[in-house]
Design an enzyme around this catalytic site. Structure first.
Site, PDB file in Angstrom:
ATOM      1  CE  LYS A  31      36.966  37.768  45.078  1.00 44.76           C
ATOM      2  NZ  LYS A  31      38.318  37.579  44.560  1.00 44.76           N
ATOM      3  CG  ASP A  33      44.127  39.962  45.245  1.00 49.87           C
ATOM      4  OD1 ASP A  33      43.833  39.444  44.155  1.00 49.87           O
ATOM      5  OD2 ASP A  33      44.569  41.120  45.347  1.00 49.87           O
ATOM      6  CD  GLU A 179      40.009  40.580  45.470  1.00 49.67           C
ATOM      7  OE1 GLU A 179      39.627  40.728  44.302  1.00 49.67           O
ATOM      8  OE2 GLU A 179      40.803  39.699  45.809  1.00 49.67           O
TER       9      GLU A 179
END
Length: 320
Positions: A31, A33, A179
């Site tokens: 993921k 960020d 993340e």
């Protein structure tokens, strides 16, 4: 050259493990960020970047313009994320924040910001290529098309992906202080503008204890009740503001907190320095809360905090 269609980005739904149907049906990506972006590349050497809301943010990121030259002679629409990396090569949203919102600033201001905080474009999907829309193609086909483009440059790249092993991948991101992960169903088509269950985002959450130093009033049906709590932690003998939390409570918890906060009311702000919030109600720093959050900003503020519980077993003096 073809006229490129305007496409709204597909969104991931929050979730957790295990994944529906088993790991072997899902691709797992790290993921990012940063700032979600769709790159429109008409094939004439130019590039246009639109944010998740559809705003043209091209002028804010001059170092990414050269991507247009990579696609000279062919057309494409790519989905990705603009990130700013820290010294360890991790996405740092606080650093990126200094670049966001500069679209209408003078070119000299943007240029200085680009030197201070250069960005990188992580490209994880291709939605249109040549004369063809790939929206209805499965993730596996789109990923193969994306990898075939050879997008490995100083300012852009294609992230790695694994099929299965979601638990190990999540643990790896946790160890690297990233993340989390995004899991994408291998058979999923691209659904513009939809928050789909075919993409599932799983965040690494950190639990921390914080002192309640104030609250912000709610609105509408929450009038008279706390809409958000103002949190702090001790630093060098002072209570330093670390952000606010306004999600994760039940209605019963909100009512109980409201009663406790009114008893502890004070006219003096307990934080040093006083946080830049308007309309705050201050309280004596006696109540300790437990919250979860994803990461912290460079200034130490919690990102994506969520209420967990009150900690009557802890004294404020115990919270660093």
């Amino acid at each position: 050259m073809v006229t490129l269609p305007s496409i709204a980005p597909m969104l991931a739904s929050p979730g957790g493990l295990p994944l529906p149907g088993g790991d072997d049906r899902w691709a797992v990506e790290t993921k990012q960020d940063g700032q979600r972006v769709l790159a429109y590349l008409p094939g004439d050497g130019t590039a246009l970047f639109r944010s998740r809301s559809g705003e043209n943010i091209t002028s804010g990121y001059p170092e990414l313009q050269a991507l247009g030259e990579v696609f000279r002679g062919t057309s494409a629409v790519l989905d990705g994320e603009i990130v700013a990396l820290d010294e360890r090569g991790r996405a740092d949203f606080g650093r990126l924040a200094s670049r966001m919102g500069l679209v209408r600033s003078p070119a000299a201001v943007i240029s200085r910001a680009a030197r201070r905080a250069p960005v990188h474009l992580v490209l994880f999907d291709v939605l249109f290529l040549g004369d063809d829309s790939l929206l209805a193609e499965p993730y596996t086909e789109r990923r193969e098309a994306l990898e075939s483009l050879g997008l490995a440059g100083e300012r852009w790249s294609v992230p790695g992906v694994v099929v299965g092993n979601s638990e190990q991948a999540l643990e790896a991101t946790r160890a690297a202080e990233l993340e989390g992960i995004v899991c994408k169903r291998l058979t999923s088509r691209y659904e513009p503008g939809v928050r789909s269950r075919s993409w599932i985002k799983i965040r690494n959450l950190v639990t921390t204890d914080a002192i309640i130093g104030g609250w912000m009033p709610g609105k509408g049906r929450l009038t008279g009740l706390p809409g958000a709590l103002l949190l702090g932690q001790r630093h060098e003998g002072r209570l330093r503001y670390i952000g606010n939390v306004g999600t994760g409570w039940s209605e019963r918890e909100r009512a109980e907190l409201s009663a406790l906060l009114r008893v502890a009311a004070t006219t003096d702000c307990p934080f040093t320095p006083v946080p830049p919030v308007t309309g705050a109600h201050w309280v004596l720093p006696r109540l300790v809360s437990e919250v979860t959050y994803a990461t912290r900003t460079r200034a130490g503020y919690l990102r994506h905090p969520s209420w967990h519980r009150l900690r009557p077993d802890l004294a404020p003096e115990d919270i660093a």
